[in-house]
Design a protein around this motif. Structure first.
Motif, PDB file in Angstrom:
ATOM      1  N   LEU A   1       0.832  -1.203   0.000  1.00  0.00           N
ATOM      2  CA  LEU A   1       0.000   0.000   0.000  1.00  0.00           C
ATOM      3  C   LEU A   1       0.870   1.259   0.000  1.00  0.00           C
ATOM      4  O   LEU A   1       0.595   2.206  -0.740  1.00  0.00           O
ATOM      5  CB  LEU A   1      -0.942   0.012   1.201  1.00  0.00           C
ATOM      6  N   ASN A   2       1.933   1.271   0.801  1.00  0.00           N
ATOM      7  CA  ASN A   2       2.853   2.407   0.829  1.00  0.00           C
ATOM      8  C   ASN A   2       3.506   2.634  -0.531  1.00  0.00           C
ATOM      9  O   ASN A   2       3.600   3.766  -1.000  1.00  0.00           O
ATOM     10  CB  ASN A   2       3.935   2.194   1.895  1.00  0.00           C
ATOM     11  N   VAL A   3       3.957   1.568  -1.182  1.00  0.00           N
ATOM     12  CA  VAL A   3       4.594   1.692  -2.493  1.00  0.00           C
ATOM     13  C   VAL A   3       3.585   2.198  -3.524  1.00  0.00           C
ATOM     14  O   VAL A   3       3.900   3.082  -4.335  1.00  0.00           O
ATOM     15  CB  VAL A   3       5.216   0.344  -2.931  1.00  0.00           C
ATOM     16  N   ALA A   4       2.365   1.659  -3.502  1.00  0.00           N
ATOM     17  CA  ALA A   4       1.343   2.087  -4.463  1.00  0.00           C
ATOM     18  C   ALA A   4       1.009   3.568  -4.290  1.00  0.00           C
ATOM     19  O   ALA A   4       0.904   4.308  -5.279  1.00  0.00           O
ATOM     20  CB  ALA A   4       0.090   1.234  -4.309  1.00  0.00           C
ATOM     21  N   LEU A   5       0.861   4.020  -3.057  1.00  0.00           N
ATOM     22  CA  LEU A   5       0.573   5.430  -2.823  1.00  0.00           C
ATOM     23  C   LEU A   5       1.744   6.322  -3.240  1.00  0.00           C
ATOM     24  O   LEU A   5       1.540   7.402  -3.796  1.00  0.00           O
ATOM     25  CB  LEU A   5       0.228   5.673  -1.351  1.00  0.00           C
ATOM     26  N   LEU A   6       2.953   5.863  -2.973  1.00  0.00           N
ATOM     27  CA  LEU A   6       4.133   6.631  -3.377  1.00  0.00           C
ATOM     28  C   LEU A   6       4.201   6.776  -4.896  1.00  0.00           C
ATOM     29  O   LEU A   6       4.458   7.866  -5.417  1.00  0.00           O
ATOM     30  CB  LEU A   6       5.394   5.953  -2.843  1.00  0.00           C
ATOM     31  N   LEU A   7       3.944   5.686  -5.616  1.00  0.00           N
ATOM     32  CA  LEU A   7       3.954   5.751  -7.078  1.00  0.00           C
ATOM     33  C   LEU A   7       2.829   6.638  -7.607  1.00  0.00           C
ATOM     34  O   LEU A   7       3.021   7.372  -8.586  1.00  0.00           O
ATOM     35  CB  LEU A   7       3.853   4.348  -7.662  1.00  0.00           C
ATOM     36  N   ALA A   8       1.653   6.591  -6.970  1.00  0.00           N
ATOM     37  CA  ALA A   8       0.541   7.444  -7.391  1.00  0.00           C
ATOM     38  C   ALA A   8       0.892   8.925  -7.209  1.00  0.00           C
ATOM     39  O   ALA A   8       0.636   9.741  -8.099  1.00  0.00           O
ATOM     40  CB  ALA A   8      -0.723   7.095  -6.608  1.00  0.00           C
ATOM     41  N   PHE A   9       1.480   9.266  -6.063  1.00  0.00           N
ATOM     42  CA  PHE A   9       1.888  10.653  -5.832  1.00  0.00           C
ATOM     43  C   PHE A   9       2.980  11.077  -6.803  1.00  0.00           C
ATOM     44  O   PHE A   9       2.976  12.203  -7.296  1.00  0.00           O
ATOM     45  CB  PHE A   9       2.350  10.875  -4.393  1.00  0.00           C
ATOM     46  N   LEU A  10       3.917  10.187  -7.097  1.00  0.00           N
ATOM     47  CA  LEU A  10       4.970  10.499  -8.054  1.00  0.00           C
ATOM     48  C   LEU A  10       4.378  10.763  -9.443  1.00  0.00           C
ATOM     49  O   LEU A  10       4.778  11.714 -10.119  1.00  0.00           O
ATOM     50  CB  LEU A  10       5.985   9.349  -8.101  1.00  0.00           C
TER      51      LEU A  10
ATOM     52  N   LEU B   1      17.989  -3.937  15.529  1.00  0.00           N
ATOM     53  CA  LEU B   1      17.024  -4.319  14.508  1.00  0.00           C
ATOM     54  C   LEU B   1      17.685  -4.233  13.152  1.00  0.00           C
ATOM     55  O   LEU B   1      18.442  -3.304  12.881  1.00  0.00           O
ATOM     56  CB  LEU B   1      15.818  -3.385  14.561  1.00  0.00           C
ATOM     57  N   SER B   2      17.403  -5.201  12.297  1.00  0.00           N
ATOM     58  CA  SER B   2      17.969  -5.178  10.950  1.00  0.00           C
ATOM     59  C   SER B   2      16.868  -5.492   9.949  1.00  0.00           C
ATOM     60  O   SER B   2      15.837  -6.053  10.301  1.00  0.00           O
ATOM     61  CB  SER B   2      19.104  -6.199  10.835  1.00  0.00           C
ATOM     62  N   GLY B   3      17.108  -5.119   8.711  1.00  0.00           N
ATOM     63  CA  GLY B   3      16.141  -5.366   7.649  1.00  0.00           C
ATOM     64  C   GLY B   3      15.458  -4.085   7.227  1.00  0.00           C
ATOM     65  O   GLY B   3      15.667  -3.019   7.793  1.00  0.00           O
ATOM     66  N   PHE B   4      14.629  -4.208   6.176  1.00  0.00           N
ATOM     67  CA  PHE B   4      13.937  -3.040   5.650  1.00  0.00           C
ATOM     68  C   PHE B   4      12.564  -3.463   5.143  1.00  0.00           C
ATOM     69  O   PHE B   4      12.437  -4.439   4.419  1.00  0.00           O
ATOM     70  CB  PHE B   4      14.734  -2.422   4.497  1.00  0.00           C
ATOM     71  N   MET B   5      11.557  -2.748   5.563  1.00  0.00           N
ATOM     72  CA  MET B   5      10.221  -2.924   5.036  1.00  0.00           C
ATOM     73  C   MET B   5       9.547  -1.561   5.078  1.00  0.00           C
ATOM     74  O   MET B   5       9.466  -0.936   6.120  1.00  0.00           O
ATOM     75  CB  MET B   5       9.424  -3.946   5.845  1.00  0.00           C
ATOM     76  N   LEU B   6       9.116  -1.096   3.942  1.00  0.00           N
ATOM     77  CA  LEU B   6       8.530   0.226   3.824  1.00  0.00           C
ATOM     78  C   LEU B   6       7.251   0.311   4.647  1.00  0.00           C
ATOM     79  O   LEU B   6       6.381  -0.545   4.552  1.00  0.00           O
ATOM     80  CB  LEU B   6       8.230   0.524   2.350  1.00  0.00           C
TER      81      LEU B   6
END
Length: 170
Positions: free
Chosen positions: A9-18, A114-119
């Motif tokens: 959802l975060n990626v989709a919203l970011l792409l929509a705003f872009l 803490l390690s790793g990455f998740m938007l």
């Protein structure tokens, strides 16, 4: 699974705003000119970068055992426990303890990283406890799980607890 859906959802919203911002820049270029479009684009970048750079600095892990004085001598043994938080994220707990003749005398520290990455997700260690159980270490760590939507905190799950027996270092 919910963590992954939130990241999507975060990626989709970011792409929509872009996409919307690119269309707006093209509209400004068409009606006002190239210089105004560049000014508009750089302005958007400055606003976006100032928001995303908020938590970039890594903090050194602090001792979650608050009862240990800061000038206590260093321990002579350690144990590590890795806990999967979902996706690529892991909580790593390092326990320091004193040992004498192969038996644990008392714990000195519990450090969480803490390690790793998740938007859209962030974890923050809050408190912890480690104690001697037989000739092993029983640990408990509480962390806050922050749910962010495009960098804005939406919800915090406070005090997610993880506990168990920590394998001793060799």
């Amino acid at each position: 699974m919910v963590n992954l859906l939130w990241s999507i959802l975060n990626v989709a919203l970011l792409l929509a705003f872009l996409y919307i911002f690119c269309r707006a820049a093209l509209l400004v270029k068409r009606h006002i000119g190239l210089a105004a479009a560049l000014f508009f684009g750089f302005g958007l970048l400055l606003v976006g970068c100032s928001k995303s750079g908020k938590g970039a600095a890594a903090l050194s892990p602090v001792n979650l055992l608050t009862s240990v004085p800061k000038d206590a001598p260093l321990a002579n043994a350690t144990a590590i426990q890795r806990i999967d938080l979902g996706g690529t994220n892991k909580l790593e707990l390092l326990a320091e303890y004193y040992t004498q003749d192969g038996t644990i005398t008392k714990p000195r520290g519990l450090y969480a990283t803490l390690s790793g990455f998740m938007l859209g997700h962030a974890w923050q260690p809050v408190t912890g406890w480690v104690g001697k159980r037989g000739n092993g270490l029983h640990y408990m760590a509480a962390i806050n799980h922050h749910w962010d939507l495009l960098g804005v905190r939406v919800f915090t799950q406070a005090g997610e607890q993880f506990e168990g027996i920590m394998p001793l270092g060799k």
